[in-house]
Design a protein around this motif. Structure first.
Motif, PDB file in Angstrom:
ATOM      1  N   GLU A   3       0.830  -1.203   0.000  1.00 23.01           N
ATOM      2  CA  GLU A   3       0.000   0.000   0.000  1.00 23.01           C
ATOM      3  C   GLU A   3       0.867   1.257   0.000  1.00 23.01           C
ATOM      4  OE1 GLU A   3      -0.375  -2.575   1.963  1.00 23.01           O
ATOM      5  OE2 GLU A   3      -2.484  -3.046   2.326  1.00 23.01           O
ATOM      6  N   ILE A   4       1.928   1.242   0.801  1.00 21.44           N
ATOM      7  CA  ILE A   4       2.829   2.401   0.914  1.00 21.44           C
ATOM      8  C   ILE A   4       3.558   2.642  -0.410  1.00 21.44           C
ATOM      9  CG2 ILE A   4       4.888   3.318   2.067  1.00 21.44           C
ATOM     10  CD1 ILE A   4       4.000   1.726   4.562  1.00 21.44           C
ATOM     11  N   ILE A   5       4.043   1.548  -1.031  1.00 21.50           N
ATOM     12  CA  ILE A   5       4.757   1.666  -2.304  1.00 21.50           C
ATOM     13  C   ILE A   5       3.856   2.249  -3.390  1.00 21.50           C
ATOM     14  CG2 ILE A   5       5.854   0.363  -4.181  1.00 21.50           C
ATOM     15  CD1 ILE A   5       6.858  -1.608  -2.029  1.00 21.50           C
ATOM     16  N   VAL A   6       2.619   1.751  -3.464  1.00 23.30           N
ATOM     17  CA  VAL A   6       1.671   2.241  -4.476  1.00 23.30           C
ATOM     18  C   VAL A   6       1.348   3.711  -4.232  1.00 23.30           C
ATOM     19  CG1 VAL A   6      -0.679   2.031  -5.382  1.00 23.30           C
ATOM     20  CG2 VAL A   6       0.664  -0.027  -4.943  1.00 23.30           C
ATOM     21  N   MET A   7       1.131   4.069  -2.969  1.00 23.50           N
ATOM     22  CA  MET A   7       0.795   5.451  -2.638  1.00 23.50           C
ATOM     23  C   MET A   7       1.943   6.408  -2.995  1.00 23.50           C
ATOM     24  SD  MET A   7      -0.587   7.007   0.996  1.00 23.50           S
ATOM     25  CE  MET A   7      -1.874   5.774   1.080  1.00 23.50           C
ATOM     26  N   ILE A   8       3.177   5.992  -2.658  1.00 27.99           N
ATOM     27  CA  ILE A   8       4.353   6.816  -2.975  1.00 27.99           C
ATOM     28  C   ILE A   8       4.507   6.962  -4.486  1.00 27.99           C
ATOM     29  CG2 ILE A   8       6.879   6.911  -2.907  1.00 27.99           C
ATOM     30  CD1 ILE A   8       6.719   5.592  -0.121  1.00 27.99           C
ATOM     31  N   THR A   9       4.319   5.853  -5.208  1.00 28.38           N
ATOM     32  CA  THR A   9       4.415   5.883  -6.677  1.00 28.38           C
ATOM     33  C   THR A   9       3.391   6.836  -7.271  1.00 28.38           C
ATOM     34  OG1 THR A   9       5.159   3.570  -6.702  1.00 28.38           O
ATOM     35  CG2 THR A   9       4.355   4.490  -8.778  1.00 28.38           C
ATOM     36  N   PHE A  10       2.170   6.759  -6.764  1.00 27.49           N
ATOM     37  CA  PHE A  10       1.097   7.631  -7.248  1.00 27.49           C
ATOM     38  C   PHE A  10       1.459   9.103  -7.035  1.00 27.49           C
ATOM     39  CE2 PHE A  10      -2.726  10.116  -6.101  1.00 27.49           C
ATOM     40  CZ  PHE A  10      -3.378  10.093  -7.308  1.00 27.49           C
ATOM     41  N   PHE A  11       1.916   9.445  -5.841  1.00 29.71           N
ATOM     42  CA  PHE A  11       2.242  10.846  -5.533  1.00 29.71           C
ATOM     43  C   PHE A  11       3.463  11.341  -6.325  1.00 29.71           C
ATOM     44  CE2 PHE A  11      -0.292  10.199  -1.560  1.00 29.71           C
ATOM     45  CZ  PHE A  11      -1.204  11.235  -1.800  1.00 29.71           C
ATOM     46  N   VAL A  12       4.430  10.456  -6.550  1.00 27.20           N
ATOM     47  CA  VAL A  12       5.609  10.838  -7.344  1.00 27.20           C
ATOM     48  C   VAL A  12       5.188  11.135  -8.785  1.00 27.20           C
ATOM     49  CG1 VAL A  12       7.774  10.005  -8.361  1.00 27.20           C
ATOM     50  CG2 VAL A  12       7.327   9.642  -5.931  1.00 27.20           C
ATOM     51  N   VAL A  13       4.344  10.269  -9.344  1.00 20.16           N
ATOM     52  CA  VAL A  13       3.861  10.471 -10.718  1.00 20.16           C
ATOM     53  C   VAL A  13       3.054  11.769 -10.806  1.00 20.16           C
ATOM     54  CG1 VAL A  13       2.294   9.592 -12.501  1.00 20.16           C
ATOM     55  CG2 VAL A  13       3.870   8.030 -11.352  1.00 20.16           C
ATOM     56  N   MET A  14       2.182  11.997  -9.817  1.00 17.40           N
ATOM     57  CA  MET A  14       1.388  13.223  -9.813  1.00 17.40           C
ATOM     58  C   MET A  14       2.289  14.456  -9.717  1.00 17.40           C
ATOM     59  SD  MET A  14      -1.823  12.735 -10.184  1.00 17.40           S
ATOM     60  CE  MET A  14      -1.461  11.378 -11.281  1.00 17.40           C
TER      61      MET A  14
END
Length: 427
Positions: A3-14
């Motif tokens: 969950e943390i990895i996906v959330m970080i990836t999402f915010f980095v892409v955004m």
């Protein structure tokens, strides 16, 4: 940990998309590929098959191809000049007539299709008048998303919500059409004030009278074929559920029939005009939001919402509208809506006395999911394609923050008016 990895990836892409640090397509694809490589999904091929909405992808390819072919016949310039001669008395009237037309058509035809058809028309009009195209294009993008809230077939989340709630076309229309009209009026007034300088420019009527729409026709046979195909496409989309043909099949059929009948010798050149960058961006975005669904982030959010506002139907509806509007500005509204539907459906079992009538909550979810698309450049397919066409035709790029300045203000006003409407109508 996932969950943390996906959330970080999402915010980095955004972050990279918002700040323009990296090309948005590269950023979205790298984010999606990273999540696939580290095995966020149990099966990589199944993830690609399940989470990428191929109906949307092929719809985009088909309509891009179709528009690229028929625009060479001069049909868009012809429609543009005719529109100009009828409504071109002043910039205000032209702006209002175009946005109302786009909003109305978007209630019955896919928003992406509407934008792909109307933006070339708008460019033809603004080029001829030598006026700023930006207020018109932004107005049409916002109008397409607002218009899509009015009917079941106006936007994919509406189809899902109507299916889950058992609402008829007329029931949905009766509730959503009034607020859709109000929201479109609010958006138009805002843009008329913001772009007053551009829209108040006088239009030379004698100059407009000189335009002959027939001069835009390059090839009479191609113009006739384009007109017939265009009419068939509009009718097919309007009755798509009755004829039981997917929108992507209609679009691809139209594109390749147009190609073989008018530009078969220029196939390679036409195919290059398709916005492949936008197509890949969509695919990357679908996978990233799919990862959020896969690891349960959207489900966790729904549980938090229930624990916070589950004791009052009015409060739950208000939060549903506001939160879905916010989320839909950044993530695809289809997986978000799909996650929230079972939550809403199960509310009566959790608290039968409070949640006797789910209509206001269903409509709040529909309104928020559709209206939130105007919040950012990536909030809706129409936004992404509209801005891509500005880049394609005008070689200009609209900044994330620039779009959000206008879109954010419109979404905020639309959400406030929608909250008032839901409360007055249902509570």
């Amino acid at each position: 940990m996932k969950e943390i990895i996906v959330m970080i990836t999402f915010f980095v892409v955004m972050y990279t998309i918002i700040t323009h640090k990296i090309n948005r397509t590269i950023s979205a694809m790298l984010g999606a590929l990273f999540l696939l490589i580290i095995k966020i999904f149990p099966d990589q091929l199944m993830a690609i098959e399940h989470y990428i909405d191929y109906n949307t992808i092929f719809l985009l390819i088909g309509m891009m191809l179709f528009v690229s072919v028929i625009k060479k016949s001069g049909i868009f310039s012809y429609i543009g000049i005719q529109t100009l001669k009828i409504f071109g008395k002043n910039g205000y009237m032209l702006f209002i007539s175009l946005t109302i037309l786009v909003g109305l058509i978007s209630a019955f035809i896919d928003n992406v299709t509407t934008i792909l058809v109307f933006i070339p028309i708008t460019f033809a009009i603004t080029d001829a008048l030598k006026i700023n195209y930006m207020p018109f294009i932004l107005g049409e993008i916002f109008a397409s998303n607002i218009g899509g809230t009015a009917t079941i077939i106006g936007d994919p989340p509406n189809i899902m919500i109507a299916s889950a709630s058992g609402m008829s076309f007329i029931e949905f229309l009766g509730s959503q059409m009034p607020i859709s009209v109000i929201n479109l009026i609010v958006a138009d007034i805002f843009l008329l004030i913001v772009f007053k300088k551009d829209l108040s420019k006088k239009i030379d009527h004698d100059f407009v009278k000189k335009f002959n729409p027939n001069e835009s026709i390059q090839n009479k046979m191609h113009f006739f074929i384009s007109s017939v195909l265009f009419l068939i496409v509009v009718v097919s989309f309007s009755f798509q559920h009755q004829i039981d043909i997917e929108s992507s099949i209609i679009a691809l059929s139209a594109g390749f029939i147009a190609l073989v009948t008018m530009e078969e010798k220029n196939t390679e050149e036409i195919l290059k005009e398709i916005e492949w960058e936008s197509i890949l961006f969509f695919m990357g975005l679908f996978l990233i939001t799919g990862a959020m669904e896969e690891v349960g982030l959207l489900e966790d959010f729904s549980k938090i919402l229930i624990s916070f506002a589950g004791h009052s139907s009015r409060m739950f509806a208000s939060f549903m509208l506001a939160i879905s509007g916010l989320f839909s500005g950044f993530v695809d509204n289809i997986p978000f809506t799909a996650t929230m539907i079972p939550v809403v459906r199960d509310l009566p079992t959790m608290n039968p006395e409070v949640f006797k009538n789910l209509d206001p909550i269903w409509f709040s979810l529909a309104l928020g999911s559709c209206l939130g698309g105007n919040f950012t450049p990536i909030g809706a397919s129409a936004n992404i394609l509209g801005l891509a066409m500005i880049k394609q035709f005008k070689k200009e790029e609209v900044k994330f923050s620039h779009f959000m300045l206008y879109g954010g203000a419109i979404v905020l006003m639309n959400i406030i008016f929608s909250e008032i409407y839901i409360n007055l109508r249902y509570y």
